[in-house]
Structure formats: structure tokens, C-alpha cells
Design a protein around this motif. Structure first.
Motif, PDB file in Angstrom:
ATOM      1  N   ARG A   6      -0.950  -9.917  -1.406  1.00  0.00           N
ATOM      2  CA  ARG A   6      -0.284  -9.270  -2.539  1.00  0.00           C
ATOM      3  C   ARG A   6      -1.274  -8.958  -3.671  1.00  0.00           C
ATOM      4  NH1 ARG A   6       4.996  -8.403  -1.913  1.00  0.00           N
ATOM      5  NH2 ARG A   6       6.067  -9.712  -0.414  1.00  0.00           N
ATOM      6  N   GLN A   7      -2.543  -9.136  -3.390  1.00  0.00           N
ATOM      7  CA  GLN A   7      -3.539  -8.825  -4.415  1.00  0.00           C
ATOM      8  C   GLN A   7      -3.762  -7.321  -4.511  1.00  0.00           C
ATOM      9  OE1 GLN A   7      -7.441 -10.623  -3.932  1.00  0.00           O
ATOM     10  NE2 GLN A   7      -8.313  -8.913  -5.074  1.00  0.00           N
ATOM     11  N   ILE A   8      -3.722  -6.803  -5.738  1.00  0.00           N
ATOM     12  CA  ILE A   8      -3.930  -5.374  -5.963  1.00  0.00           C
ATOM     13  C   ILE A   8      -5.286  -5.182  -6.628  1.00  0.00           C
ATOM     14  CG2 ILE A   8      -3.097  -3.354  -7.235  1.00  0.00           C
ATOM     15  CD1 ILE A   8      -0.281  -4.645  -7.036  1.00  0.00           C
ATOM     16  N   GLY A   9      -6.082  -4.267  -6.068  1.00  0.00           N
ATOM     17  CA  GLY A   9      -7.395  -3.995  -6.640  1.00  0.00           C
ATOM     18  C   GLY A   9      -8.410  -3.742  -5.559  1.00  0.00           C
ATOM     19  N   ALA A  51       0.824  -1.210   0.000  1.00  0.00           N
ATOM     20  CA  ALA A  51       0.000   0.000   0.000  1.00  0.00           C
ATOM     21  C   ALA A  51       0.857   1.258   0.000  1.00  0.00           C
ATOM     22  CB  ALA A  51      -0.947  -0.002   1.197  1.00  0.00           C
ATOM     23  N   TYR A  52       2.008   1.220   0.656  1.00  0.00           N
ATOM     24  CA  TYR A  52       2.809   2.429   0.806  1.00  0.00           C
ATOM     25  C   TYR A  52       4.118   2.370   0.014  1.00  0.00           C
ATOM     26  CZ  TYR A  52      -0.718   3.834   4.041  1.00  0.00           C
ATOM     27  OH  TYR A  52      -1.940   4.195   4.570  1.00  0.00           O
ATOM     28  N   ALA A 104      -9.444  -4.744 -15.479  1.00  0.00           N
ATOM     29  CA  ALA A 104     -10.864  -4.635 -15.129  1.00  0.00           C
ATOM     30  C   ALA A 104     -11.033  -3.526 -14.099  1.00  0.00           C
ATOM     31  CB  ALA A 104     -11.359  -5.961 -14.549  1.00  0.00           C
ATOM     32  N   ILE A 105     -12.275  -3.022 -13.978  1.00  0.00           N
ATOM     33  CA  ILE A 105     -12.519  -1.877 -13.092  1.00  0.00           C
ATOM     34  C   ILE A 105     -12.046  -2.149 -11.680  1.00  0.00           C
ATOM     35  CG2 ILE A 105     -14.342  -0.524 -11.980  1.00  0.00           C
ATOM     36  CD1 ILE A 105     -15.819  -0.591 -14.609  1.00  0.00           C
ATOM     37  N   GLN A 106     -12.267  -3.374 -11.220  1.00  0.00           N
ATOM     38  CA  GLN A 106     -11.895  -3.658  -9.839  1.00  0.00           C
ATOM     39  C   GLN A 106     -10.384  -3.542  -9.654  1.00  0.00           C
ATOM     40  OE1 GLN A 106     -10.777  -6.114  -7.558  1.00  0.00           O
ATOM     41  NE2 GLN A 106      -9.760  -7.409  -9.048  1.00  0.00           N
ATOM     42  N   HIS A 107      -9.608  -3.748 -10.706  1.00  0.00           N
ATOM     43  CA  HIS A 107      -8.167  -3.516 -10.625  1.00  0.00           C
ATOM     44  C   HIS A 107      -7.867  -2.024 -10.767  1.00  0.00           C
ATOM     45  CE1 HIS A 107      -3.937  -4.658 -10.832  1.00  0.00           C
ATOM     46  NE2 HIS A 107      -3.799  -3.746 -11.759  1.00  0.00           N
ATOM     47  N   ARG A 108      -8.551  -1.420 -11.710  1.00  0.00           N
ATOM     48  CA  ARG A 108      -8.323   0.001 -11.984  1.00  0.00           C
ATOM     49  C   ARG A 108      -8.472   0.873 -10.743  1.00  0.00           C
ATOM     50  NH1 ARG A 108     -11.246   3.621 -16.736  1.00  0.00           N
ATOM     51  NH2 ARG A 108     -10.653   5.636 -15.904  1.00  0.00           N
ATOM     52  N   VAL A 109      -9.549   0.656  -9.980  1.00  0.00           N
ATOM     53  CA  VAL A 109      -9.777   1.520  -8.822  1.00  0.00           C
ATOM     54  C   VAL A 109      -8.695   1.324  -7.764  1.00  0.00           C
ATOM     55  CG1 VAL A 109     -12.264   1.656  -9.164  1.00  0.00           C
ATOM     56  CG2 VAL A 109     -11.329  -0.119  -7.689  1.00  0.00           C
ATOM     57  N   GLY A 110      -7.985   0.224  -7.836  1.00  0.00           N
ATOM     58  CA  GLY A 110      -6.925  -0.014  -6.858  1.00  0.00           C
ATOM     59  C   GLY A 110      -5.601   0.614  -7.224  1.00  0.00           C
ATOM     60  N   VAL A 111      -5.444   1.072  -8.482  1.00  0.00           N
ATOM     61  CA  VAL A 111      -4.139   1.576  -8.918  1.00  0.00           C
ATOM     62  C   VAL A 111      -4.198   2.987  -9.500  1.00  0.00           C
ATOM     63  CG1 VAL A 111      -3.393  -0.790  -9.424  1.00  0.00           C
ATOM     64  CG2 VAL A 111      -4.266   0.620 -11.281  1.00  0.00           C
ATOM     65  N   LYS A 147      -5.290  -4.760  -2.206  1.00  0.00           N
ATOM     66  CA  LYS A 147      -4.677  -3.519  -1.752  1.00  0.00           C
ATOM     67  C   LYS A 147      -4.885  -2.404  -2.775  1.00  0.00           C
ATOM     68  CE  LYS A 147      -2.348  -4.945   1.998  1.00  0.00           C
ATOM     69  NZ  LYS A 147      -2.818  -6.328   2.019  1.00  0.00           N
ATOM     70  N   THR A 148      -5.131  -1.201  -2.258  1.00  0.00           N
ATOM     71  CA  THR A 148      -5.123  -0.013  -3.100  1.00  0.00           C
ATOM     72  C   THR A 148      -3.738   0.611  -2.975  1.00  0.00           C
ATOM     73  OG1 THR A 148      -7.460   0.353  -2.764  1.00  0.00           O
ATOM     74  CG2 THR A 148      -6.166   2.245  -3.471  1.00  0.00           C
ATOM     75  N   ILE A 149      -3.156   0.984  -4.102  1.00  0.00           N
ATOM     76  CA  ILE A 149      -1.786   1.490  -4.078  1.00  0.00           C
ATOM     77  C   ILE A 149      -1.723   2.877  -4.707  1.00  0.00           C
ATOM     78  CG2 ILE A 149      -0.749  -0.820  -4.096  1.00  0.00           C
ATOM     79  CD1 ILE A 149      -0.243  -0.441  -7.103  1.00  0.00           C
TER      80      ILE A 149
END
Lengths: 284, 366
Positions: B286-289, B238-239, B308-315, B293-295
């Protein structure tokens, strides 16, 4: 000991597609599954039953076809299934959902004996809110144990339970009294394969089907759309970023040349990164 | 929060138009609050992120911003209150009691609901952490109000309501949710979704102390032990300043090693998309999305991820997104800054070699 597991039938989100032109959900033909997180709750409940004796009841709220998921749960080894289904529940948000499920749990307590434990998954894969479990706990004054990674000790006679709970930055070891509500963390067990006997029993089993009235719900104003404080104002697909992507040339180029151009472009756009990397590299 | 928006067929459904007027007893509800997560003497950064966003919402509504700080140690509470002021709060409500030494649902729910009933905020925000998600559901159910989980954007709409946007349908679309006729309007936001605001040292405000009115003997749940995570085991995704991630486009778990190798050269954290967790290629942390985790790194390299959107909002908070994908029409190119239409399995090792070479040359030069 009576244990109730609350489950949800959800669309298999891996197979949901958005129409490329109209941006609407293409629901047709999307298969439904038991919310995967709920299977960890079901397995944990059945393990406790196997160890301490008693019964596992599975409860779901949904359309009549949610019976499929309940029958599946019976195949895995649950003892009884209750389907809460009524048009009144359509459009429920999490507050209205926890009201309906809590009402059904009270009714289950009257008819089949009060549960010592209520299990849910940590969240669903379609809503992803993780709010219904705590909502049920609050409404029924069950002691709330979320994100449980392990049940350390259970004493049904003394009505006590000790669990390990996944908290921020570590594991909390909590003890509380029964009845309690547990939301189970994922990956902590593996759902058993049903036996031939349980499959046969599931096929013949009569599923208990209740509408709002049968579940003892008098105030329909607390159900469905009317009982939901939140409203969905709009549903939309996000628009592409205003700034278009810069596609770097790759055709007929060796990977080395592509990599060089990527690095050049990264350092050009974010000059600070180069300095950070050099410092990191020097510190190695 | 509405789970599956069955009622989402048209904008502003029946209820939105029929019950426009806020019930009289809710009209006294004013001001924006953030419940500050303070465990083991440390404020979770998500609380400051929420104060930054809460400041904007409060300014738009022309009301005050307040932090809610709960705990047992007066010094830690005073320090957290100072931080709240410096991150934008006008007031801080505190409850100091030995029973609040560590997070427990019963005691914290009582403290927050009592404060809300006494001082009546119109908006109540919490971090979507294990703490905030456990607490928010209980508080919202006790107060019988609306709660929108895991929001990716908060705004005040034309009618002055909190418009909370979040992914829906398993992250394939976004929806905007309102709590029109109930107060407070509650929402949770995941860490790193919102930008960290600038801290303004010396900024002051008013502290209002409130009692817990709950004896330890009345609290059934006891904390026997806290086992802190060992830092070495934790993914610091995340950080992280640089993140390299892989998706199904890598085709095999062996090829995922190329992601780790590049991450090692860059001193970066590595992660992956949701299907990789389901396949067991990477650990869940280690899942991003949206559901991982949102990064917000300075540099994000996505290899073989469709986006996909669920990944997009996380990055989306990343400063620079570099996407490698064989499909020129992949959704990831809708929000990446730099695109490379190529096989990530070939490009990743070339990047690793090129970065290594570049850095060793630079190191000699400096």
C-alpha cells in the motif's frame, strides 16, 4: 557450505536534506547504514549456515569507511568480511559495479573457497535499481533467483535449491542448481541481535581489504566512470507545477464547512467524479 | 544505471564530451523496441503504456516501433501482437517455444538478447515489474550496455539520444541519464508512470518470427508451481480511480483509520507514504511513491503527507490532487491542485461525513 552476502553502505535516506535555496544535496552529517534490504539477505544466509554448517562472508564495495558496515555485519554474526575499495571504482554505474563485485567474488572463491550461494538485497535504498544482483549472476553464470520470499528446500550435497519467488500476480516455485544468486525480498525475516561473543569477535576481526589489483582486476577500463555505459547528464530538483495550487480558506472555519468547500471544488473541477460516486453509492 | 551520481558535479561530465561519436559497429542500431510482458495469456498494461511512449520516441527519431512478444501459445501471441499494432507498433518480433510458457530468466534472456543481436534496436524498453527488472539486468549485462531503472520520463535529446529521467538520492532529486556510446539504450518504467495510449482497432503491422534455439533440457531452472494471488488480498492501488492516502502528519496508527473510512465511503483504495510502511502502519503493497506504487487516479487525496520527490513522482499522473497538511510550506503544495492548510485528523472525518451526506441525498434524488 560457503555463502557470500553482497551488501552496500548507503546514506540513511530518511535523513538526506536538499538545500532549500541552492537545491543541492546536504550530505554533511548524514549517517550511513547498511542498506536495509541487505539485512534480510544476511539473516537468511546466516540461517542456512546455522542449519547446514559453513561460513558466511560479507562483501562490500565502497570507500574505506564502508568498513563500519562490514564490522556491523560481523557483529550480527557473519564470519568474514571483505572490503573492495579503490579510487578506480568511483562513479561506477550498475554495469561497472557488477563487474567489480563479480571479480571480487571470483577472488573470494579462489582464496576462501567457491560460494554455493550469493545473496543480495532486492535493491538498495539510494539507487533503487535492483540491477546489480542480476548483473553479478549473469557475469558469474550463477542461476538467478530474484525477489525470493522463502527458501523451501536446499540440498548442498546434491547442489539443488527450491525457492518461492514473488512474481507478477503470484508466487513462482522454482528449483535450480547451485551455485545460485538470490536477491531476498524484504520483510521475510528479522535480523538477529548479535551475541556478546560476536560483538567481541567483530571488534577484533581483521577485515580483508582489497584494491582492484588484489581482487584480480586487470582491465581497469571496465571499472568506475570509464567502465560505465551510462552517464549522468544533469541532476535537478523538479520545479513546482506551472499551475499554482488553489488554497481553500480554512482560517476560523469549522471542519464541516471546509469539507463542504472541498467537495464542491472537487466536483467543479472533475464533474465525472460526482456521477461515478453516485453510481458507486447506489450500488452499495 | 548510475546509482549515486558521484560524477554529477557538472553537467555533461568528461565522458560525455570526449566520446561523442558513436562507435561504428553501433551505427546500424535503429528503431525503438518494447519487450511485451505477457504472462498467463494476459498482456500487462505497462507494456501498452510503453508502446504509447515508444511511439513518440520512434516518431521523434523517425524510426519504427516494435513489440517483442515471447511465449508458448500461438493464439495468445497472435492476440498480443494484434494489441501491439493497435497500440502503435509497426512490427512485432515473436519467439514461440514451449520453454517460454512462463517467465524464466535463462530462456527469456536468451530470446531477447538473440533478437537484439539479430535486429539491432537503438532503444529497448521494459516495464519495471518483477518480470522486467529480473530480465532487464540480465539482458543489459549480457549485451554490456547501459540500463536506467524506474524512469519517470523518457525523451529524445537534441543529439538524438534517449534521455531517461529518474529520481536519485533516495528520491530527493531527479537526474537525467544517457547511454551515449553503447546500444541499445535500455530503460525500465514502472506501471502507471506513463499514460495509457488510445487503442486504434484495425491497425496492422508486420510479424517477424524468430526461433529460441534453446532446448528445455538445457534450461537448469524449472518452475514447479505457480500460486496465484487471491484478488481479495491485493491492493488495487495502481489502477484505482480514487485513492486516499495518509502520511506521518496523521501522528498515530489509530488516526490512519480516518483514511480508511473516507476511502470506504468513496469506494477508493487507500495507501500511505514510505515512512508509514517503515513504522508498520500499512502493508508494503500500500506504499505510494517511487519505491512503492505509482498511481494515476482521477482523484487523489493526500492527508498529512509532506510530498517529498519520491512521493511526488508516484502521484503526479493523478487528474486532481487534493492535499491536506498543517504546514503551508509543505512540498506537496508544489504539485497539488487543491490545498487545505489544516489538520488532516480533523478534516478527514468531516470529509467522510460530508461525502456520505452528499451521496445519500443524490441517491434519493436519482
Amino acid at each position: 557450505m560457503h555463502i557470500v552476502v553482497c551488501m552496500k553502505q548507503v546514506p540513511d535516506s530518511a535523513q538526506i536534506r536538499v538545500h532549500p535555496v541552492t537545491n543541492t544535496i546536504m550530505r554533511q552529517g548524514v549517517p550511513t547504514i547498511i542498506n536495509p534490504y541487505d539485512l534480510f539477505a544476511l539473516e537468511e544466509a546466516m540461517r542456512l549456515r546455522d542449519q547446514f554448517g559453513g561460513e558466511v562472508t560479507v562483501l562490500t564495495m565502497g570507500p574505506p569507511m564502508a568498513e563500519d558496515s562490514l564490522r556491523k555485519a560481523l557483529t550480527f554474526g557473519a564470519d568474514r568480511a571483505v572490503l573492495l575499495t579503490d579510487r578506480t571504482f568511483a562513479g561506477s554505474d550498475t554495469l561497472a559495479t557488477s563487474f567489480a563485485l563479480a571479480s571480487a567474488l571470483s577472488k573470494i572463491g579462489e582464496v576462501f573457497g567457491p560460494p554455493s550461494l550469493v545473496f543480495t538485497g532486492k535493491q538498495t535504498i539510494d539507487g533503487d535499481t535492483a540491477q546489480v544482483g542480476p548483473g553479478i549472476a549473469k557475469r558469474l553464470a550463477l542461476h538467478q533467483l530474484t525477489y525470493v520470499a522463502r527458501i523451501v528446500a536446499l540440498d548442498p550435497d546434491a547442489a539443488t535449491i527450491t525457492v518461492e519467488r514473488r512474481a507478477e500476480g503470484g508466487i513462482q516455485v522454482l528449483s535450480t542448481r547451485l551455485p545460485a544468486l538470490i536477491t531476498m525480498l524484504e520483510g521475510v525475516n528479522e535480523i538477529r541481535r548479535g551475541t556478546l561473543e560476536s560483538a567481541y569477535r567483530a571488534a577484533c576481526a581483521e577485515i580483508v581489504i582489497w584494491n582492484a589489483a588484489a581482487a584480480g582486476i586487470g582491465d581497469l577500463g571496465k571499472c568506475g566512470l570509464r567502465g560505465s555505459p551510462t552517464i549522468v547528464k544533469k541532476v535537478f530538483a523538479p520545479s513546482p507545477r506551472a499551475e499554482k495550487v488553489q488554497q481553500l480558506p480554512t482560517a476560523d472555519l469549522p471542519a464541516e464547512a471546509v469539507a463542504e468547500s472541498v467537495i464542491r471544488e472537487i466536483f467543479k473541477r472533475q464533474p465525472a467524479i460526482e456521477g461515478d460516486l453516485v453510481r458507486f453509492s447506489a450500488g452499495q | 544505471m548510475t546509482e549515486v551520481p558521484k560524477q554529477a558535479s557538472g553537467p555533461a561530465g568528461g565522458r560525455a564530451s570526449t566520446k561523442r561519436e558513436l562507435p561504428e559497429h553501433f551505427k546500424a542500431y535503429r528503431h525503438v523496441w518494447v519487450v511485451v510482458e505477457c504472462e498467463h495469456g494476459v498482456v500487462h498494461p505497462v507494456s501498452f503504456e510503453l508502446l504509447g511512449e515508444g511511439r513518440k520516441l520512434a516518431d521523434k527519431r523517425e524510426v519504427e516501433l516494435a513489440g517483442v512478444v515471447l511465449g508458448s501459445d500461438p493464439a495468445a501471441i497472435a492476440a498480443a501482437a494484434t494489441a501491439c499494432f493497435e497500440y502503435g507498433a509497426d512490427r512485432v518480433y515473436t519467439v514461440t517455444d514451449p520453454a517460454l510458457a512462463h517467465y524464466r530468466n535463462e530462456a527469456y534472456t536468451k530470446a531477447v538478447t538473440d533478437l537484439v543481436n539479430s535486429y539491432k534496436p537503438e532503444i529497448l524498453l521494459l516495464g519495471a515489474t518483477a518480470f522486467g527488472r529480473d530480465l532487464a539486468g540480465s539482458v543489459a549485462t549480457t549485451l554490456l550496455t547501459g540500463l536506467t531503472a524506474d524512469c519517470t520520463a523518457l525523451a529524445i535529446d537534441d543529439e538524438g539520444s534517449l534521455a531517461a529521467t529518474r529520481p536519485t538520492f533516495g528520491g530527493s532529486l531527479l537526474c537525467t541519464i544517457l547511454t551515449l556510446n553503447y546500444r541499445p539504450q535500455m530503460a525500465t518504467v514502472r506501471p502507471r508512470v506513463l499514460a495509457m495510449p488510445v487503442r486504434r482497432p484495425g491497425r496492422h503491422g508486420q510479424i517477424i518470427e524468430h526461433p529460441l534455439n534453446l532446448a528445455e533440457s538445457e534450461i537448469v531452472t524449472k518452475i514447479l508451481q505457480f500460486i496465484a494471488d487471491r484478488d481479495s488480498n491485493k491492493a488495487q492501488l495502481a489502477y484505482a480511480d480514487i485513492v486516499v492516502a495518509g502520511g506521518l502528519g496523521l501522528r498515530s496508527v489509530e488516526n490512519f483509520e480516518r483514511v480508511k473510512e473516507l476511502a470506504a465511503v468513496l469506494g477508493a483504495e487507500y495507501g500511505g507514504s514510505r515512512p508509514l510502511v517503515q513504522k508498520g502502519w500499512i502493508a508494503a503493497d500500500r506504499q505510494i511513491g517511487q519505491t512503492g506504487k505509482t498511481i494515476r487516479p482521477k482523484l487523489y487525496i493526500a492527508a498529512g503527507i509532506s510530498g517529498a520527490i519520491q512521493h511526488r513522482v508516484g502521484v503526479e499522473g493523478a487528474d486532481l490532487i487534493v492535499a491536506i497538511n498543517t504546514d503551508p510550506n509543505a512540498q506537496i503544495f508544489d504539485f497539488a491542485h487543491l490545498g487545505i492548510v489544516a489538520d488532516a485528523v480533523t478534516v478527514l472525518p468531516a470529509l467522510t461525513v460530508a461525502f456520505r451526506k452528499h451521496l445519500s441525498v443524490n441517491r434519493l434524488a436519482s
